[in-house]
Design a protein around this motif. Structure first.
Motif, mmCIF file in Angstrom:
data_model
loop_
_atom_site.group_PDB
_atom_site.id
_atom_site.type_symbol
_atom_site.label_atom_id
_atom_site.label_comp_id
_atom_site.label_asym_id
_atom_site.label_seq_id
_atom_site.Cartn_x
_atom_site.Cartn_y
_atom_site.Cartn_z
ATOM 1 N N ASP A 79 0.829 -1.208 0.000
ATOM 2 C CA ASP A 79 0.000 0.000 0.000
ATOM 3 C C ASP A 79 0.866 1.263 0.000
ATOM 4 O O ASP A 79 0.578 2.229 0.689
ATOM 5 N N ASN A 80 1.942 1.214 -0.789
ATOM 6 C CA ASN A 80 2.840 2.358 -0.950
ATOM 7 C C ASN A 80 2.558 2.956 -2.326
ATOM 8 O O ASN A 80 2.818 2.313 -3.352
ATOM 9 N N THR A 81 2.029 4.165 -2.357
ATOM 10 C CA THR A 81 1.596 4.750 -3.631
ATOM 11 C C THR A 81 2.741 4.987 -4.611
ATOM 12 O O THR A 81 2.497 5.150 -5.805
ATOM 13 N N ALA A 82 3.968 5.008 -4.144
ATOM 14 C CA ALA A 82 5.098 5.155 -5.072
ATOM 15 C C ALA A 82 5.107 4.012 -6.088
ATOM 16 O O ALA A 82 5.362 4.239 -7.277
ATOM 17 N N TRP A 83 4.813 2.799 -5.630
ATOM 18 C CA TRP A 83 4.788 1.652 -6.548
ATOM 19 C C TRP A 83 3.635 1.780 -7.537
ATOM 20 O O TRP A 83 3.769 1.436 -8.709
ATOM 21 N N LEU A 84 2.509 2.293 -7.079
ATOM 22 C CA LEU A 84 1.369 2.510 -7.973
ATOM 23 C C LEU A 84 1.686 3.582 -9.016
ATOM 24 O O LEU A 84 1.468 3.384 -10.212
ATOM 25 N N ILE A 85 2.242 4.702 -8.585
ATOM 26 C CA ILE A 85 2.560 5.795 -9.507
ATOM 27 C C ILE A 85 3.616 5.365 -10.521
ATOM 28 O O ILE A 85 3.466 5.582 -11.726
ATOM 29 N N GLY A 86 4.677 4.740 -10.044
ATOM 30 C CA GLY A 86 5.720 4.251 -10.953
ATOM 31 C C GLY A 86 5.187 3.217 -11.928
ATOM 32 O O GLY A 86 5.496 3.244 -13.123
ATOM 33 N N ALA A 141 9.714 6.500 -13.946
ATOM 34 C CA ALA A 141 9.232 5.341 -13.179
ATOM 35 C C ALA A 141 10.389 4.676 -12.440
ATOM 36 O O ALA A 141 10.257 4.308 -11.260
ATOM 37 N N PHE A 142 11.523 4.538 -13.102
ATOM 38 C CA PHE A 142 12.701 3.922 -12.477
ATOM 39 C C PHE A 142 13.145 4.725 -11.253
ATOM 40 O O PHE A 142 13.434 4.148 -10.200
ATOM 41 N N LEU A 143 13.186 6.039 -11.382
ATOM 42 C CA LEU A 143 13.567 6.880 -10.237
ATOM 43 C C LEU A 143 12.582 6.723 -9.081
ATOM 44 O O LEU A 143 12.992 6.670 -7.915
ATOM 45 N N ILE A 144 11.312 6.641 -9.396
ATOM 46 C CA ILE A 144 10.296 6.446 -8.352
ATOM 47 C C ILE A 144 10.490 5.099 -7.666
ATOM 48 O O ILE A 144 10.406 4.999 -6.435
ATOM 49 N N PHE A 145 10.775 4.063 -8.447
ATOM 50 C CA PHE A 145 11.018 2.742 -7.852
ATOM 51 C C PHE A 145 12.255 2.777 -6.947
ATOM 52 O O PHE A 145 12.251 2.195 -5.863
ATOM 53 N N LEU A 146 13.315 3.436 -7.400
ATOM 54 C CA LEU A 146 14.517 3.543 -6.564
ATOM 55 C C LEU A 146 14.209 4.289 -5.272
ATOM 56 O O LEU A 146 14.666 3.892 -4.199
ATOM 57 N N PHE A 147 13.442 5.354 -5.372
ATOM 58 C CA PHE A 147 13.027 6.114 -4.190
ATOM 59 C C PHE A 147 12.231 5.220 -3.237
ATOM 60 O O PHE A 147 12.455 5.226 -2.027
ATOM 61 N N ALA A 148 11.301 4.441 -3.793
ATOM 62 C CA ALA A 148 10.475 3.557 -2.960
ATOM 63 C C ALA A 148 11.338 2.497 -2.268
ATOM 64 O O ALA A 148 11.101 2.182 -1.102
ATOM 65 N N LEU A 149 12.318 1.964 -2.988
ATOM 66 C CA LEU A 149 13.211 0.969 -2.378
ATOM 67 C C LEU A 149 14.053 1.613 -1.263
ATOM 68 O O LEU A 149 14.236 1.016 -0.213
ATOM 69 N N GLN A 150 14.541 2.792 -1.513
ATOM 70 C CA GLN A 150 15.388 3.493 -0.551
ATOM 71 C C GLN A 150 14.595 3.827 0.724
ATOM 72 O O GLN A 150 15.109 3.705 1.810
ATOM 73 N N ARG A 151 13.364 4.231 0.553
ATOM 74 C CA ARG A 151 12.524 4.596 1.701
ATOM 75 C C ARG A 151 12.186 3.389 2.554
ATOM 76 O O ARG A 151 11.880 3.523 3.726
ATOM 77 N N LYS A 152 12.235 2.227 1.950
ATOM 78 C CA LYS A 152 11.889 1.009 2.672
ATOM 79 C C LYS A 152 12.946 0.664 3.712
ATOM 80 O O LYS A 152 12.641 0.127 4.753
#
Length: 153
Positions: A79-86, A141-152
């Protein structure tokens, strides 16, 4: 036995990896292959584009769908919207290609196209602009995924 957290992590890593491969290939095409192709004259450029397109379209379509599905799954799991947006940004490449780029692709593939004509060069340049949009969407999208991974972490 895999835990939910393991499945979540694997799907996120694979979504990011496949998106990164897509974005890297798209950017390479936009900044290296397309300019080199255009420098060879339209007749040779169209012939090279046709060969490259046959190979690249299968690879990129598969990567876009795979990465998007994995991103949507990651969003559903966490339920992390970064994955949805990316995932939506990368998946947008598919309808964009089918609706906006496919008519140009079809004309470039046509046996009726005079590959030495001004029209052929214009189509190649139009294709390059359309492909640049795909490159931008996938990189974002790739940058958003990297951001989501980093935030995790």
């Amino acid at each position: 036995m895999s835990t939910r957290k393991d499945v979540e992590m694997i799907s996120q890593i694979l979504a990011t990896l496949s998106c990164g491969i897509f974005a890297g290939a798209a950017i390479y095409i936009s900044f290296v292959e397309q300019p080199a192709r255009l420098s060879c004259g339209s007749a040779l450029a169209v012939r090279e584009w046709r060969s490259s397109y046959k190979r690249g379209s299968r690879m990129q379509a598969s990567l876009a769908v795979l990465s998007s599905v994995l991103a949507f799954f990651s969003w559903w799991m966490r339920d992390n919207t970064a994955w949805l947006i990316g995932g939506l940004l990368l998946f947008a490449v598919v309808p964009f290609t089918l609706i906006l780029a496919f008519p140009t692709n079809r004309r470039l593939q046509s046996d009726e196209l005079d590959v030495s004509s001004v029209q052929a060069e214009q189509l190649l340049r139009r294709w390059g602009g359309l492909h640049a949009v795909r490159s931008g969407l996938s990189f974002l999208a790739f940058l958003i995924f990297l951001f989501a991974l980093q935030r995790k972490s």
